[in-house]
Motif scaffolding. Sequence first.
Motif, short mmCIF file in Angstrom:
data_model
loop_
_atom_site.label_atom_id
_atom_site.label_comp_id
_atom_site.label_asym_id
_atom_site.label_seq_id
_atom_site.Cartn_x
_atom_site.Cartn_y
_atom_site.Cartn_z
N GLN A 1 2.95 1.83 -3.17
CA GLN A 1 2.12 2.41 -4.21
C GLN A 1 1.92 3.91 -3.97
O GLN A 1 1.93 4.72 -4.90
CB GLN A 1 0.76 1.70 -4.25
CG GLN A 1 -0.24 2.28 -5.26
CD GLN A 1 0.24 2.10 -6.70
OE1 GLN A 1 0.96 1.14 -7.00
NE2 GLN A 1 -0.12 3.04 -7.57
N ARG B 1 5.70 6.71 -4.49
CA ARG B 1 6.41 6.23 -5.68
C ARG B 1 7.79 6.86 -5.80
O ARG B 1 8.65 6.36 -6.52
CB ARG B 1 5.56 6.52 -6.92
CG ARG B 1 4.29 5.65 -6.97
CD ARG B 1 3.32 6.09 -8.05
NE ARG B 1 3.98 6.33 -9.32
CZ ARG B 1 3.95 7.50 -9.96
NH1 ARG B 1 3.29 8.51 -9.44
NH2 ARG B 1 4.55 7.65 -11.11
N GLN C 1 0.83 -1.21 0.00
CA GLN C 1 0.00 0.00 0.00
C GLN C 1 0.86 1.26 0.00
O GLN C 1 0.61 2.20 -0.77
CB GLN C 1 -0.91 -0.02 1.24
CG GLN C 1 -1.69 1.27 1.47
CD GLN C 1 -2.39 1.26 2.81
OE1 GLN C 1 -2.72 0.21 3.35
NE2 GLN C 1 -2.60 2.44 3.38
#
Length: 409
Positions: free
Chosen positions: A148, A151, A145
Motif C-alpha cells: 500500500q 504503489r 502494508q
Amino acid sequence: WIQTFHSLGERLLRQHGLDIGLPTDFKLLNDTGQWILLRKNLDLLQLKYYRPLGNETKFLRDLIKHFSHLKDENIEPADYLEYVEGLEVVSSDEAQVMEIERLKELAQAYQVYNQLLLDNSYLDFGDLIRYTLKLFRQRPNILAQYRQQFRFVLVDEFQDTNWAQYELIKLLSAPDNNLTVVGDDDQSIYKFRGASLANILQFKDDYPDAREVVLTENYRSGQAILDCAYKSIQNNNPDRLEAKLQLNKQLAAMNGQISQVDVWPFARESEEIVAIVDYIKQAKENNPESRWSDFAILIRSNREADKFINELGRQNIPCQFMSMRGLYYKPIILDCLAYFKLLDNYHESAALYRVLSSRAFAVSAADLIELNALARRKAWSLFETLENHLAVTKLSTEGREAIMRLLKL
C-alpha cells in the motif's frame, strides 16, 4: 524511499524482525566478521572433505563465498540439506559417493553457519534479503502494508540484481505491478554471480505486457566514440540481449561533437607506455606553443599510474598525478595506522616520528631534529629518547608537553 536492496532489507528487519523471531538489534557482519566467526567455531563445522591442511584464511573465504551464493539464490539451509540427503547413489562408483559426501558436508556447514549467526544475534548481507523475503511471505499483513505504501517501484541497474533481490521486487510490486526496471546487460558487473541476462529475460516472461523502451540517444560522447564502443561490445555476441532479442542498441550522438578514436595495438604493456610518452613528446615538439599541461593520460586504476610516471620522468617530462590514491594514502588514516603500530611495538621509530609530527601532537621540526640527534648519539630508539627527553636541553616547552602527553597514552 531511495535505498539499496540491502539498506531496504536492514530498515525493514530492524522495524519488523520480531515478527519472524529475529532480534531487531542484530549486528551486521562484513566479510572479516564472517571469517572470525567461522574461525572461532571451526570444530563445529565437522569438516572432513574440506579439512584445511594449510592456509585457513583462503579456505574460510571460499566457504563464505559459497554461503553468499546460496543466499543470493534464496536457498534455505534446511532446503539445501534436504536436497543433498535426497541424492541417491545409483552405483558403487566411488567418485559419486565422494561427491555426495562433499555436498552433504557443505550443506551441514551452511546450516551450522546460519545457526551461529542466529545464536550470536548476527546477520550477514545475504540475510538482509533472505529474511525480508521470509518476513513478507510469513506475514502477509506486513507485506500488505508496504504494498500500500509503495504503489510504484523503480529498480535501477537491474542487470546487477540477483535472484533473491528479484523475488523481493516481484513480491513488493504485486498485484498492481506498477514496476519499472532499468538495465543494460552490457554494463553488468556481476555476471559471475548469475546476474545480467537471467533476470532481464525472466522479467520479460514474468511481465509479458510490460512496455519496452530502448534508450539509444546519447548526450555524452561523439559518434566516433560510440561507434567504436559498439563495435567492441559485439565481441560478446551471442551472449547479449541485443543478439538474443533482436534489439537495436546502437547509440546515436545527440550533442554534435566531432570526435576521433585511434586504436593502437601493442604486444606488451611496456611498449604501450613508451609509445604514449613518445607520442606526447613528439606532439609537444611539433607544436612549440603547446604546454605540457595540454596533455592528459587517463588510467583504469591508480596503481597503473606509477608506470607512466616513471617513463615520463625517464624522458624528462614534468607531470602531476591528479587522482586520490585511496583510503590508505589519506593523512588521517596513515596517522591512525602509525599509532596502531606503536601500540604493537613502541620502538617503531618511523611510526613514532609520524605520530609526533601529526596534528594531534604537533612537535616542531626543530624539536624532532634534536630528538633524532640524541637518538643517534646514544643508539636509542626514538621512544627511548622520549623517555629520556630531559637530556635534550634544547627542546621547546610545547615539545616537552606533547611528549609527556604521548608517553601517558
